[in-house]
Design a protein around this motif. Structure first.
Motif, PDB file in Angstrom:
ATOM      1  N   GLU A  42       0.809  -1.221   0.000  1.00  0.00           N
ATOM      2  CA  GLU A  42       0.000   0.000   0.000  1.00  0.00           C
ATOM      3  C   GLU A  42       0.841   1.270   0.000  1.00  0.00           C
ATOM      4  N   LEU A  43       2.158   1.128   0.095  1.00  0.00           N
ATOM      5  CA  LEU A  43       3.038   2.297   0.169  1.00  0.00           C
ATOM      6  C   LEU A  43       3.756   2.524  -1.158  1.00  0.00           C
ATOM      7  N   ARG A  44       3.812   3.780  -1.577  1.00  0.00           N
ATOM      8  CA  ARG A  44       4.416   4.164  -2.853  1.00  0.00           C
ATOM      9  C   ARG A  44       5.926   4.288  -2.703  1.00  0.00           C
ATOM     10  N   CYS A  45       6.636   3.798  -3.703  1.00  0.00           N
ATOM     11  CA  CYS A  45       8.077   4.032  -3.761  1.00  0.00           C
ATOM     12  C   CYS A  45       8.272   5.491  -4.157  1.00  0.00           C
ATOM     13  N   MET A  46       8.971   6.247  -3.366  1.00  0.00           N
ATOM     14  CA  MET A  46       9.145   7.668  -3.616  1.00  0.00           C
ATOM     15  C   MET A  46      10.106   7.922  -4.785  1.00  0.00           C
ATOM     16  N   VAL A  47      10.864   6.914  -5.177  1.00  0.00           N
ATOM     17  CA  VAL A  47      11.765   7.046  -6.318  1.00  0.00           C
ATOM     18  C   VAL A  47      11.022   6.693  -7.605  1.00  0.00           C
ATOM     19  N   CYS A  48      10.366   5.543  -7.614  1.00  0.00           N
ATOM     20  CA  CYS A  48       9.670   5.068  -8.817  1.00  0.00           C
ATOM     21  C   CYS A  48       8.323   5.775  -9.002  1.00  0.00           C
ATOM     22  N   GLN A  49       7.613   6.010  -7.961  1.00  0.00           N
ATOM     23  CA  GLN A  49       6.335   6.707  -7.874  1.00  0.00           C
ATOM     24  C   GLN A  49       5.162   5.975  -8.502  1.00  0.00           C
ATOM     25  N   ASN A  50       5.384   4.950  -9.282  1.00  0.00           N
ATOM     26  CA  ASN A  50       4.254   4.202  -9.820  1.00  0.00           C
ATOM     27  C   ASN A  50       4.282   2.762  -9.347  1.00  0.00           C
ATOM     28  N   GLN A  51       5.148   2.461  -8.411  1.00  0.00           N
ATOM     29  CA  GLN A  51       5.257   1.120  -7.856  1.00  0.00           C
ATOM     30  C   GLN A  51       5.125   1.180  -6.340  1.00  0.00           C
ATOM     31  N   SER A  52       4.696   0.054  -5.795  1.00  0.00           N
ATOM     32  CA  SER A  52       4.705  -0.041  -4.339  1.00  0.00           C
ATOM     33  C   SER A  52       6.129  -0.350  -3.893  1.00  0.00           C
ATOM     34  N   ILE A  53       6.399  -0.138  -2.620  1.00  0.00           N
ATOM     35  CA  ILE A  53       7.736  -0.454  -2.122  1.00  0.00           C
ATOM     36  C   ILE A  53       7.965  -1.962  -2.140  1.00  0.00           C
ATOM     37  N   ASP A  54       6.894  -2.734  -2.188  1.00  0.00           N
ATOM     38  CA  ASP A  54       6.994  -4.184  -2.264  1.00  0.00           C
ATOM     39  C   ASP A  54       7.543  -4.622  -3.621  1.00  0.00           C
ATOM     40  N   ASP A  55       7.285  -3.845  -4.673  1.00  0.00           N
ATOM     41  CA  ASP A  55       7.691  -4.192  -6.032  1.00  0.00           C
ATOM     42  C   ASP A  55       8.964  -3.496  -6.478  1.00  0.00           C
ATOM     43  N   SER A  56       9.405  -2.480  -5.761  1.00  0.00           N
ATOM     44  CA  SER A  56      10.513  -1.644  -6.208  1.00  0.00           C
ATOM     45  C   SER A  56      11.867  -2.161  -5.717  1.00  0.00           C
ATOM     46  N   ASN A  57      12.871  -1.988  -6.565  1.00  0.00           N
ATOM     47  CA  ASN A  57      14.245  -2.357  -6.207  1.00  0.00           C
ATOM     48  C   ASN A  57      15.057  -1.154  -5.735  1.00  0.00           C
ATOM     49  N   ALA A  58      14.449   0.013  -5.640  1.00  0.00           N
ATOM     50  CA  ALA A  58      15.169   1.221  -5.226  1.00  0.00           C
ATOM     51  C   ALA A  58      15.636   1.094  -3.772  1.00  0.00           C
ATOM     52  N   GLU A  59      16.738   1.745  -3.482  1.00  0.00           N
ATOM     53  CA  GLU A  59      17.288   1.693  -2.117  1.00  0.00           C
ATOM     54  C   GLU A  59      16.314   2.269  -1.095  1.00  0.00           C
ATOM     55  N   LEU A  60      15.647   3.380  -1.460  1.00  0.00           N
ATOM     56  CA  LEU A  60      14.678   3.974  -0.535  1.00  0.00           C
ATOM     57  C   LEU A  60      13.535   3.006  -0.250  1.00  0.00           C
TER      58      LEU A  60
END
Length: 151
Positions: A42-60
């Protein structure tokens, strides 16, 4: 036949989303891990902005996943974890904004735009219905039309 079945299964598995949660992030308790996955979805990746943090590989995103798991391990409820993340990163971090007074316009905008479009169409159609289309016939055209209608 068996090859086709294996190929179909392989294609389905290849098309499945690759989640970014690393094995070293996973909590030992499956119930807590399930809660962490539900929150991080339910949380947005602040780097990708269109992915959840569950799906993102970004460090943040990884840092946020670890923070969520730490808060859950410390005994916070799901709501407390979400409130903590929102207090640090703002409402934008939520993939689905909360329904509050300040987000009322956001939630009602689709309905308002559809209603406004419908009203505009009705007004346009009524204005158009009252006006004749085209230009008046000339005397020659009118005479030719009458001649054709008599036949």
């Amino acid at each position: 036949m068996m090859r086709r079945l294996l190929l179909a299964v392989a294609l389905v598995l290849a098309a499945a989303p690759a989640f970014a949660v690393n094995p070293d992030e996973v909590l030992a308790d499956p119930a807590l891990e399930t809660r962490a996955r539900a929150i991080s979805a339910e949380l947005r990746c602040m780097v990708c902005q269109n992915q959840s943090i569950d799906d993102s590989n970004a460090e943040l995103a990884k840092d946020l996943r670890l923070l969520v798991r730490q808060r859950i391990a410390d005994g916070d409820s799901d709501e407390q974890v979400m409130n903590y993340i929102v207090s640090r990163y703002g409402e934008f971090v939520l993939l689905k904004p909360r329904f509050e007074a300040k987000t009322l316009l956001l939630w009602s905008a689709p309905v308002l735009l559809i209603a406004l479009g419908g009203i505009s169409l009705v007004v346009f159609a009524r204005r158009r219905a009252g006006k004749p289309t085209g230009t008046a016939l000339t005397e020659g055209e009118e005479a030719r039309l009458n001649e054709l209608l008599k036949k």
